[in-house]
Design a protein around this motif. Sequence first.
Motif, short mmCIF file in Angstrom:
data_model
loop_
_atom_site.label_atom_id
_atom_site.label_comp_id
_atom_site.label_asym_id
_atom_site.label_seq_id
_atom_site.Cartn_x
_atom_site.Cartn_y
_atom_site.Cartn_z
N GLU A 197 30.88 -38.58 -14.06
CA GLU A 197 31.38 -38.16 -12.75
C GLU A 197 32.75 -38.80 -12.51
O GLU A 197 33.01 -39.89 -13.04
CB GLU A 197 30.38 -38.55 -11.66
CG GLU A 197 30.26 -40.06 -11.43
CD GLU A 197 29.31 -40.39 -10.28
OE1 GLU A 197 28.82 -39.50 -9.60
OE2 GLU A 197 29.06 -41.59 -10.10
N SER A 198 33.62 -38.23 -11.70
CA SER A 198 33.43 -36.93 -11.10
C SER A 198 34.31 -35.85 -11.72
O SER A 198 33.93 -34.68 -11.74
CB SER A 198 33.73 -37.01 -9.60
OG SER A 198 35.02 -37.57 -9.41
N SER A 199 35.43 -36.24 -12.31
CA SER A 199 36.38 -35.19 -12.74
C SER A 199 35.97 -34.46 -14.00
O SER A 199 36.52 -33.40 -14.30
CB SER A 199 37.77 -35.78 -12.91
OG SER A 199 38.27 -36.16 -11.66
N GLY A 200 35.00 -34.98 -14.74
CA GLY A 200 34.53 -34.25 -15.92
C GLY A 200 33.59 -33.11 -15.54
O GLY A 200 33.34 -32.21 -16.36
N ILE A 201 33.06 -33.15 -14.32
CA ILE A 201 31.97 -32.21 -13.98
C ILE A 201 32.41 -30.75 -13.99
O ILE A 201 31.72 -29.90 -14.55
CB ILE A 201 31.33 -32.59 -12.62
CG1 ILE A 201 30.66 -33.97 -12.72
CG2 ILE A 201 30.31 -31.54 -12.21
CD1 ILE A 201 30.09 -34.49 -11.40
N ALA A 202 33.58 -30.47 -13.42
CA ALA A 202 34.01 -29.06 -13.33
C ALA A 202 34.17 -28.43 -14.73
O ALA A 202 33.54 -27.40 -15.00
CB ALA A 202 35.29 -28.94 -12.51
N PRO A 203 34.96 -29.01 -15.63
CA PRO A 203 35.05 -28.38 -16.95
C PRO A 203 33.72 -28.41 -17.71
O PRO A 203 33.42 -27.47 -18.47
CB PRO A 203 36.12 -29.19 -17.69
CG PRO A 203 36.33 -30.44 -16.91
CD PRO A 203 35.90 -30.15 -15.51
N ALA A 204 32.90 -29.44 -17.49
CA ALA A 204 31.62 -29.53 -18.20
C ALA A 204 30.67 -28.41 -17.75
O ALA A 204 30.00 -27.78 -18.57
CB ALA A 204 30.97 -30.90 -17.97
N VAL A 205 30.63 -28.16 -16.45
CA VAL A 205 29.73 -27.10 -15.95
C VAL A 205 30.17 -25.73 -16.47
O VAL A 205 29.34 -24.91 -16.87
CB VAL A 205 29.67 -27.12 -14.40
CG1 VAL A 205 29.01 -25.86 -13.87
CG2 VAL A 205 28.90 -28.34 -13.91
N MET A 206 31.48 -25.50 -16.50
CA MET A 206 31.95 -24.21 -16.99
C MET A 206 31.64 -24.04 -18.48
O MET A 206 31.38 -22.94 -18.95
CB MET A 206 33.46 -24.06 -16.75
CG MET A 206 33.81 -23.93 -15.29
SD MET A 206 32.67 -22.82 -14.43
CE MET A 206 33.79 -21.66 -13.74
N THR A 207 31.64 -25.15 -19.21
CA THR A 207 31.29 -25.10 -20.63
C THR A 207 29.79 -24.86 -20.79
O THR A 207 29.36 -24.04 -21.60
CB THR A 207 31.72 -26.41 -21.32
OG1 THR A 207 33.09 -26.66 -21.02
CG2 THR A 207 31.53 -26.33 -22.83
N GLY A 208 28.99 -25.56 -19.98
CA GLY A 208 27.54 -25.37 -20.01
C GLY A 208 27.15 -23.94 -19.69
O GLY A 208 26.21 -23.38 -20.27
#
Length: 193
Positions: free
Chosen positions: A58-69
């Motif tokens: 958290e927290s700034s990795g979440i946006a690109p990680a969710v889009m990858t997931g």
Amino acid sequence: MKELEERIRKDGRVLGKDVLKVDSFLNHQVDPMLMEKMGEEFYNHFKDAGINKILTVESSGIAPAVMTGLQFHVPVVFARKHKSVTLTDDLYTSEVYSFTKKTSNHISIDKRYLSSDDKVLIIDDFLANGQAVNGLDTIIEDAGATLAGIGIVIEKSFQKGRQLIDKSGIPIYSLARIKAFENGQVVFQDEED
Ligand code: 5GP
């Protein structure tokens, strides 16, 4: 990724000699259309690696990680940051020195969300000295899971992280690779001198 490089050139601000601010599309305001394309890029690169879980911090990795997931159709787990951890029975933990905040944090993941069945892709917003990736790798090892690859949105190739990961042999793919900051301007790795 050309579109990301152009966006960094347009909206990024170089602070001091080694920090890039990209608050307008990644670290504060988030551009979901750009994040979606990043997710597609990571998916195309790692789609044959047998990934069944995405890990980030958290927290700034979440946006690109969710889009990858979303592309892989697999769950995304983000490690939580704490000043200290006391009750650790249910948690995998490790210590990470924050490049931007210049302090140490513990990061943790609940044992229910990572196991030896998992083949993990780490996604993070920046790679500097490799501390965040290293902390996640420690947790992956503790869980008996497998680290299959590392996807980074913005790599500052002139800092230590890239070299460390290359030495470890873990596959890494960075969407933008910054060779240097020169007079407040970003120079990318793939640019001619
Ligand atoms: P490392 O752990 O590789 O030394 O640093 C990576 C972490 O520090 C990233 O998760 C990111 O949050 C933060 N970080 C490192 N360098 C920068 C930078 O230049 N700009 C921003 N916004 N964050 C950075």
